[in-house]
Write an enzyme that holds these catalytic residues in place. Structure first.
Site, mmCIF file in Angstrom:
data_model
loop_
_atom_site.group_PDB
_atom_site.id
_atom_site.type_symbol
_atom_site.label_atom_id
_atom_site.label_comp_id
_atom_site.label_asym_id
_atom_site.label_seq_id
_atom_site.Cartn_x
_atom_site.Cartn_y
_atom_site.Cartn_z
ATOM 1 N N ASN A 97 0.843 -1.206 0.000
ATOM 2 C CA ASN A 97 0.000 0.000 0.000
ATOM 3 C C ASN A 97 0.873 1.250 0.000
ATOM 4 O O ASN A 97 0.375 2.356 -0.142
ATOM 5 C CB ASN A 97 -0.933 0.002 1.212
ATOM 6 C CG ASN A 97 -0.173 -0.051 2.523
ATOM 7 O OD1 ASN A 97 0.945 0.416 2.620
ATOM 8 N ND2 ASN A 97 -0.799 -0.603 3.539
ATOM 9 N N HIS A 199 5.560 14.545 -7.455
ATOM 10 C CA HIS A 199 6.590 14.365 -6.439
ATOM 11 C C HIS A 199 7.252 15.697 -6.068
ATOM 12 O O HIS A 199 8.272 15.715 -5.403
ATOM 13 C CB HIS A 199 7.623 13.326 -6.885
ATOM 14 C CG HIS A 199 7.097 11.916 -6.881
ATOM 15 N ND1 HIS A 199 7.777 10.841 -7.393
ATOM 16 C CD2 HIS A 199 5.922 11.409 -6.405
ATOM 17 C CE1 HIS A 199 7.056 9.738 -7.243
ATOM 18 N NE2 HIS A 199 5.920 10.052 -6.655
HETATM 19 C C1 HEM Z 1 5.876 7.356 -11.951
HETATM 20 C C2 HEM Z 1 5.865 6.368 -11.080
HETATM 21 C C3 HEM Z 1 5.732 6.585 -9.598
HETATM 22 C C4 HEM Z 1 6.444 5.937 -8.652
HETATM 23 C C5 HEM Z 1 7.497 4.864 -8.881
HETATM 24 C C6 HEM Z 1 6.032 6.462 -7.380
HETATM 25 C C7 HEM Z 1 6.521 6.029 -6.166
HETATM 26 C C8 HEM Z 1 6.312 6.675 -4.969
HETATM 27 C C9 HEM Z 1 6.927 6.305 -3.726
HETATM 28 C C10 HEM Z 1 7.867 5.119 -3.532
HETATM 29 C C11 HEM Z 1 6.536 7.206 -2.787
HETATM 30 C C12 HEM Z 1 6.963 7.274 -1.321
HETATM 31 C C13 HEM Z 1 6.108 6.398 -0.473
HETATM 32 C C14 HEM Z 1 6.622 6.355 0.934
HETATM 33 O O1 HEM Z 1 7.781 5.988 1.158
HETATM 34 O O2 HEM Z 1 5.863 6.683 1.860
HETATM 35 C C15 HEM Z 1 5.657 8.141 -3.448
HETATM 36 C C16 HEM Z 1 5.051 9.203 -2.844
HETATM 37 C C17 HEM Z 1 4.162 10.034 -3.469
HETATM 38 N N1 HEM Z 1 3.688 9.904 -4.754
HETATM 39 FE FE1 HEM Z 1 4.417 8.715 -6.172
HETATM 40 N N2 HEM Z 1 5.078 7.403 -7.575
HETATM 41 C C18 HEM Z 1 4.857 7.517 -8.920
HETATM 42 C C19 HEM Z 1 3.932 8.332 -9.525
HETATM 43 C C20 HEM Z 1 3.093 9.183 -8.853
HETATM 44 C C21 HEM Z 1 1.971 9.866 -9.450
HETATM 45 C C22 HEM Z 1 1.524 9.685 -10.891
HETATM 46 C C23 HEM Z 1 1.422 10.622 -8.479
HETATM 47 C C24 HEM Z 1 0.214 11.514 -8.537
HETATM 48 C C25 HEM Z 1 -0.188 12.138 -9.620
HETATM 49 C C26 HEM Z 1 2.219 10.433 -7.281
HETATM 50 C C27 HEM Z 1 2.042 11.104 -6.107
HETATM 51 C C28 HEM Z 1 2.801 10.901 -4.973
HETATM 52 C C29 HEM Z 1 2.717 11.759 -3.803
HETATM 53 C C30 HEM Z 1 1.892 13.024 -3.667
HETATM 54 C C31 HEM Z 1 3.563 11.197 -2.851
HETATM 55 C C32 HEM Z 1 3.809 11.699 -1.426
HETATM 56 C C33 HEM Z 1 2.843 11.013 -0.503
HETATM 57 C C34 HEM Z 1 2.871 11.548 0.906
HETATM 58 O O3 HEM Z 1 3.682 12.396 1.249
HETATM 59 O O4 HEM Z 1 2.029 11.092 1.702
HETATM 60 N N3 HEM Z 1 3.202 9.531 -7.545
HETATM 61 N N4 HEM Z 1 5.534 7.784 -4.763
HETATM 62 C C1 LIG Z 2 -1.893 2.917 5.940
HETATM 63 C C2 LIG Z 2 -1.785 1.438 5.971
HETATM 64 O O1 LIG Z 2 -2.777 0.749 5.756
HETATM 65 N N1 LIG Z 2 -0.574 0.920 6.220
HETATM 66 C C3 LIG Z 2 -0.314 -0.498 6.253
HETATM 67 C C4 LIG Z 2 0.487 -0.921 5.041
HETATM 68 O O2 LIG Z 2 0.890 -2.258 5.089
HETATM 69 C C5 LIG Z 2 1.708 -2.548 6.202
HETATM 70 C C6 LIG Z 2 2.185 -3.980 6.074
HETATM 71 O O3 LIG Z 2 1.118 -4.841 5.759
HETATM 72 C C7 LIG Z 2 0.913 -2.289 7.501
HETATM 73 O O4 LIG Z 2 1.738 -2.542 8.624
HETATM 74 C C8 LIG Z 2 0.468 -0.830 7.507
HETATM 75 O O5 LIG Z 2 -0.340 -0.580 8.631
#
Ligand code: HEM
Ligand SMILES: CC(=O)N[C@H]1CO[C@H](CO)[C@@H](O)[C@@H]1O
Ligand SMILES: *[C@@H]1O[C@H](CO)[C@@H](O)[C@H](O)[C@H]1NC(C)=O
Ligand SMILES: *[C@@H]1O[C@H](CO)[C@@H](O)[C@H](O)[C@H]1NC(C)=O
Ligand SMILES: *[C@@H]1O[C@H](CO)[C@@H](O)[C@H](O)[C@H]1NC(C)=O
Length: 331
Positions: A97, A199
């Site tokens: 997720n 991002h």
């Molecule tokens: C292109 C491929 C994409 C990949 C591989 C990707 C991957 C990720 C990953 C790994 C994270 C960090 C998750 C975490 O460590 O908590 C992230 C965060 C995020 N992604 Fe992407 N993403 C992609 C595309 C997108 C798209 C298309 C959107 C929206 C239009 C998006 C919006 C976001 C936002 C807003 C966050 C920050 C979430 C937060 O701060 O709660 N991403 N993404």
């Molecule tokens: C927000 C949320 O549902 N987080 C869950 C994502 O998955 C991990 C592993 O299954 C859970 O520990 C988190 O609570």
């Protein structure tokens, strides 16, 4: 000639069947869909989103990412908001997720409550449309473009953890993998580069890029496409033994502004994920990154086109969708 006639006949037959059974045709979205049903819906949602934004900035990235994950898994049908029940593990509880922020869910729940407080609107506006509107609103509150949102989505009737597998991109994806996954959702490479610009706000946990600053199979080597000073900064924030509680800004320059600085960062080797930086290192996507680093307007235009297309993915009809009363549970 004969073959052509049969083709046209088939086409006509299909159109005819679609007219007889509109449920089989994919539902068309339109702006102002609620003009007669709930004319003030956009203001109601905007006010609720603003209240939430005023409480915490996490509302912005949380809501945007929630929309993306909703649309890529089973279409934009709010299936990502469904809570698990004893008999069903829902999408949001898939282990990949990718830690969706609770504030994104809460934004939709609050906006839905505000809409349902107005009697003529009660249970008339889908959670999927509220999420689409809330996404537009948080983007514009963070300084990004505002744009008209197409509406008329229905909420999905299915949400399973299993359906998430293989539907979302990984942080280590290369350009071909990114293009393939976005193409499966009707989005081309330009759309993919534009949507990656989301991002420009939000956070990531260290495990998503740890291999770039501590290459475990190469004596902790740093990914050569990373800016050296940025890599050092990342190492100081993320120890080699990953601490799952640490999350860092994805845009190190203007983390709370929805702008084109994401592309400027990529040009400087400051893309956080492999999937970000590859947009600059791959010669196929590089010209687009440079163009948008130099033009906020060009980025905004492309982003609006792309997020509008994203909003059309997997729209449900009256056979496989409805308007949920509670966004977190099926009716
Ligand atoms: C292109 C491929 C994409 C990949 C591989 C990707 C991957 C990720 C990953 C790994 C994270 C960090 C998750 C975490 O460590 O908590 C992230 C965060 C995020 N992604 Fe992407 N993403 C992609 C595309 C997108 C798209 C298309 C959107 C929206 C239009 C998006 C919006 C976001 C936002 C807003 C966050 C920050 C979430 C937060 O701060 O709660 N991403 N993404
Ligand atoms: C927000 C949320 O549902 N987080 C869950 C994502 O998955 C991990 C592993 O299954 C859970 O520990 C988190 O609570
Ligand atoms: C925004 O937050 C401040 C305090 O944090 C509060 O006084 C104000 O009423 C809030 N505005 C709205 C519209 O919620
Ligand atoms: C880590 O090193 C291996 C072996 O040299 C290489 O194939 C891989 O691409 C590197 N990973 C990163 C993220 O730089
Ligand atoms: C990709 O889609 C955009 C609209 O989102 C469109 O303007 C552009 O022409 C498309 N590019 C290609 C190569 O089809």
């Amino acid at each position: 000639m004969g073959r052509c006639n049969i083709f046209i006949l088939t086409l006509l037959t299909f159109s005819f069947i679609s007219c007889l059974f509109p449920d089989f045709a994919s539902a068309a979205l339109k702006q102002n869909y609620y003009a007669k049903i709930c004319p003030d819906v956009e203001n109601i949602v905007r006010n609720a989103v603003f209240k939430k934004f005023n409480q915490t900035f996490v509302t912005v990235p949380g809501t945007i990412r929630l929309y993306f994950h909703d649309c890529f898994v089973n279409g934009c049908d709010a299936s990502v908001i469904i809570a698990s029940t004893p008999g069903n593990t829902a999408e949001k509880d898939n282990p990949i997720n990718l830690s969706l922020a609770g504030d994104g869910f809460d934004t939709v729940i609050k906006a839905k409550a505000a809409v349902d407080e107005v009697s003529r609107c009660k249970n008339k506006v889908s959670c999927a449309d509220i999420l689409a509107l809330a996404t537009r609103d948080v983007i514009s509150l963070a300084g990004g473009p505002s744009y008209p949102v197409e509406l008329g989505r229905l909420d999905g009737l299915v949400s399973t953890s299993a359906s998430v597998n293989g539907k979302l991109p990984g942080a280590s994806f290369n350009l071909d993998q990114l293009n393939a996954l976005f193409a499966a959702n009707g989005l081309n490479e330009t759309d993919m580069i534009a949507l990656s610009g989301a991002h420009t706000v939000g956070f990531s946990h260290c495990n998503q890029f740890a291999n770039r600053i501590y290459n475990f199979s190469r004596k902790n080597a740093i990914d050569p496409s990373l800016n050296k000073a940025y890599a050092a900064q990342l190492k100081s924030m993320c120890p080699r033994v990953v601490d799952p509680t640490i999350a860092i800004n994805m845009d190190p320059t203007t983390p709370r502004t929805f702008d084109n600085v994401y592309y400027k960062n990529l040009v400087q080797g400051k893309g956080l994920f492999t999937s970000d930086e590859v947009l600059f290192t791959d010669p196929r996507s590089k010209p687009t990154v440079i163009a948008w680093a130099n033009s906020p307007q060009a980025f905004n235009d492309a982003f609006i086109a792309a997020i509008t297309k994203l909003g059309r993915v997997g729209i449900k009809n009256s056979k496989n969708g409805n308007i949920r009363h509670d966004c977190g549970a099926f009716n």
